[in-house]
Design an enzyme around this catalytic site. Structure first.
Site, PDB file in Angstrom:
ATOM      1  CB  THR A 120      -1.509  -4.112  -1.822  1.00  0.00           C
ATOM      2  OG1 THR A 120      -2.683  -4.099  -2.072  1.00  0.00           O
ATOM      3  CG2 THR A 120      -0.859  -2.862  -1.180  1.00  0.00           C
ATOM      4  CE  LYS A 154      -3.176  -0.981  -3.835  1.00  0.00           C
ATOM      5  NZ  LYS A 154      -3.952  -1.446  -2.726  1.00  0.00           N
ATOM      6  CB  THR A 201      -7.738   0.057  -0.323  1.00  0.00           C
ATOM      7  OG1 THR A 201      -7.911   0.287   1.052  1.00  0.00           O
ATOM      8  CG2 THR A 201      -6.302   0.518  -0.282  1.00  0.00           C
ATOM      9  CD  GLU A 249      -7.563  -8.134  -0.838  1.00  0.00           C
ATOM     10  OE1 GLU A 249      -6.798  -7.395  -0.635  1.00  0.00           O
ATOM     11  OE2 GLU A 249      -8.747  -8.298  -0.066  1.00  0.00           O
ATOM     12  CG  ASN A 261      -9.070 -10.090   3.064  1.00  0.00           C
ATOM     13  OD1 ASN A 261      -8.079  -9.047   3.227  1.00  0.00           O
ATOM     14  ND2 ASN A 261      -9.789 -10.118   1.786  1.00  0.00           N
ATOM     15  CB  THR A 316       0.658 -12.414  10.624  1.00  0.00           C
ATOM     16  OG1 THR A 316      -0.367 -13.143  10.585  1.00  0.00           O
ATOM     17  CG2 THR A 316       0.677 -11.820  11.969  1.00  0.00           C
TER      18      THR A 316
END
Lengths: 404, 404
Positions: free
Chosen positions: A150, A176, A187, A273, A399, A404
């Site tokens: 992702t 992942k 996650t 991230e 984040n 969107t």
């Protein structure tokens, strides 16, 4: 034990594939992965501890009740969590894969990762199942690894081979995980395959034991996801005497599992991230292992430690502070703290008090891409390592507008 | 109950002052505060739950053993934590204030906030004690509030007056807190004064009860500091019948305390490091208050919720996810979620499933400077509010290089 190429298809009997099926808008991005075993496998899995679980987890749990699987279908781009019709969609994904592979749908596990709350467009998976099955190959591990990414920037893959009762056994996997990562299965999706012969019960025991010291010791952002799954299939094709109870063979297998899961977990932390560096916290001399684990995890998860690491600031007070609110019992007056990297090591705190130290040297150490925070307590034999990453501007950017 | 001016000097009998004494390099920045009562006070305090506590906390605890105080001396720029000679330095600060005020050093509380691990240059405090005492005035509240600020952008001050047994009673306070803020007393200092007559025991009970529903329900970054202190002195000069047991008068006093502490706590969240908005999470219909509190705090503390709020992204899946790992028991299938601000309200989730909603309207709501996340569980009568802020680039910037 030695590393070998091939990832999730390194072990005998496994093929994999990945492709773009249309869940993600970007047609360049693969979003559907398939892993398949030529023969029936014993299998095991561990899942997120989040009370809110995504639909595919419930379906996979049911399909794993008999400890047997032959395939895994996994998509990125949509978590299939908290959206109407989720369970039906997960079942349909299994059924489509089963039909394409000519196996029973109960032998298929399903997993998803991506945005929460949007119905899974399962039609795209149904349409893609046959072409995806046609692409299955012994060199398909990278494609599958890519299809489950992702916000990951790197593919995460490893395999090792080792000897078990005179037979060469291989264990490999892909994973992942980049955000919503926290001890207790962030996650992350992690799919392993092995050709070891091992009973489903012992496979489940080994996976649980391994997850505790690998995935459950990493943190990116303190958020435990709804979708985490670490799943393993064992084809038995290596021909070793089946592992059916604890003992020497189980120990060898567990060590290999820890090596593979440990590597994949660290890669997730490194690729957190927005991360610019991998942070390890090594705690030694704690009262017991549990205390060491709590202390190491608390340091790794602290936003203030993470931002200090981003800024290469030797702000050890935040380390001691995070130890203090970890919930573990210890004597602050016995704590020593050092920072280390391949540029050397600098001690910054002794017996709970700050030391004068070379700030230039400390900066040099902390600027490296792998930094270790060493906390020595001198109170007992408890030790543990936890893995995390720094907190950067890019974490906020990624984040602040993910959906969107 | 009505708001009145004057902050920590609004109640009868109190004076305050603030000045630059030299702990901070910037001579424009006040770094030493003094609060003084003309008469003996009953007093109470609550402290950080961090196992690692700064030296001034231990000294203040001892000086408060008899439930009586007359003064507080507090510095910013140095936490006096985990540094050699910390306790001696804290004692010397009390002694210097006591000498300047002509009172016993055991009647002085001491507090510090700033960097951890650097010895406190207490000589600067000793040199400043007399000139600082000479500056004490009934309009010194703002100077004192300014002197305890660190990364705070706003002074935090409030006072209220109310009637107690026919007498007008005043309660006011000042506070600081911007980073290292988390339920269980984040890095915050909060000093309150009142002219109510109330025994030390009842004052301690009220403060503990109030902290639980105010300071312990805010979070900026999940880090619980080593230095937190919420302290109150009661001069008794309002002349009300002394509050010595629970009852109507105690209830009125507690309500005023909750108003003052609640305001100061929300101001801390609003002024969280790098924050662009105040986020409230209101949970209703939980099994009990404790569950509601856990759920609300978990949402407020989630890095992923906080970054979504920064980006004005109605990513409610992260809200439900944070509820799921809170540790509180609830049925995800009964949860409804809405976002609200002074631009209106939009429901985004019903019965645990996403709703189609107006994204433009949601963006408009979330762009405001005060946003409320409403989680309705429909399971019982438990409700609670928790307060936090968004996670922005500036949080990373502020904390990436705080120490140097």
């Amino acid at each position: 034990m030695k590393e070998v190429p091939g990832g999730v298809t390194a072990a005998k009997g496994f093929r994999a594939a990945g492709m773009h099926c249309g869940i993600r808008k970007n047609t360049e991005k693969k979003d559907l992965a398939l892993i398949f075993s030529d023969v029936p496998c014993s299998a095991a899995a561990v899942y997120t501890t989040n009370l809110v679980k995504a639909s595919p987890l419930y379906v996979t749990m049911r399909h794993l009740e008999n400890g047997a699987l032959r395939a895994v279908i996994a998509n990125s781009g949509n978590a299939n969590a908290c959206a109407p019709g989720g369970e039906d969609a997960a079942l349909r994904a299994c059924a489509a894969a089963a039909a394409a592979l000519g196996i029973a749908k109960e032998d298929v596990a399903v997993a998803s990762t991506g945005v929460i709350g949007v119905p899974l467009p399962v039609g795209a998976i149904e349409d893609a199942a046959k072409p995806l099955a046609a692409k299955l190959s012994e060199s398909g591990s990278d494609d599958a690894a890519e299809a489950i990414m992702t916000t990951d920037l790197t593919k995460k893959s490893i395999a090792v081979s080792f000897s078990l009762g005179g037979k060469t056994v291989t264990l490999g996997g892909i994973a992942k995980g980049s955000g919503m990562i926290h001890p207790n299965m962030g996650t992350m999706l992690s799919f392993l395959t092995t050709d070891a012969r091992i009973s489903a019960d012992m496979l489940q025991a080994a996976l649980r034991e391994s997850a505790r010291v690998t995935y459950n010791r990493i943190s990116v952002d303190g958020d435990t996801s709804t979708n985490d799954m670490n799943l393993i299939m064992a084809s038995g094709l290596a021909g070793n005497a089946e592992i059916t109870e604890p003992g020497a063979d189980y120990g060898v297998f567990l060590a290999a599992l820890n090596r593979v899961n440990g590597f994949l977990a660290r890669e997730m932390a490194r690729d957190g991230e927005g991360a610019t560096k991998l942070i390890t916290c090594r705690v030694t001399g704690a009262g017991d292992t549990l205390a060491a684990e709590r202390l190491a995890k608390s340091v790794i998860a602290s936003s203030l430690v993470k931002t200090a690491m981003f800024g290469a600031d030797a702000n050890w007070g935040r380390v001691l502070c995070a130890m203090g609110y970890s919930g573990a019992a210890f004597d602050p007056a016995g704590v020593s703290i050092s920072f280390a990297s391949d540029s050397g090591e600098v001690q910054v705190c002794q017996n709970g008090m700050g030391l004068a130290f070379d700030e230039v040297k400390a900066k040099e150490i902390l600027t490296k891409s792998e930094v270790t925070i060493i906390c020595s307590l001198g109170q007992g034999g408890g030790e543990a390592e936890a893995f995390g990453c720094d907190l950067s501007y890019d974490y906020v950017k990624i984040n602040g507008d993910y959906r969107t």
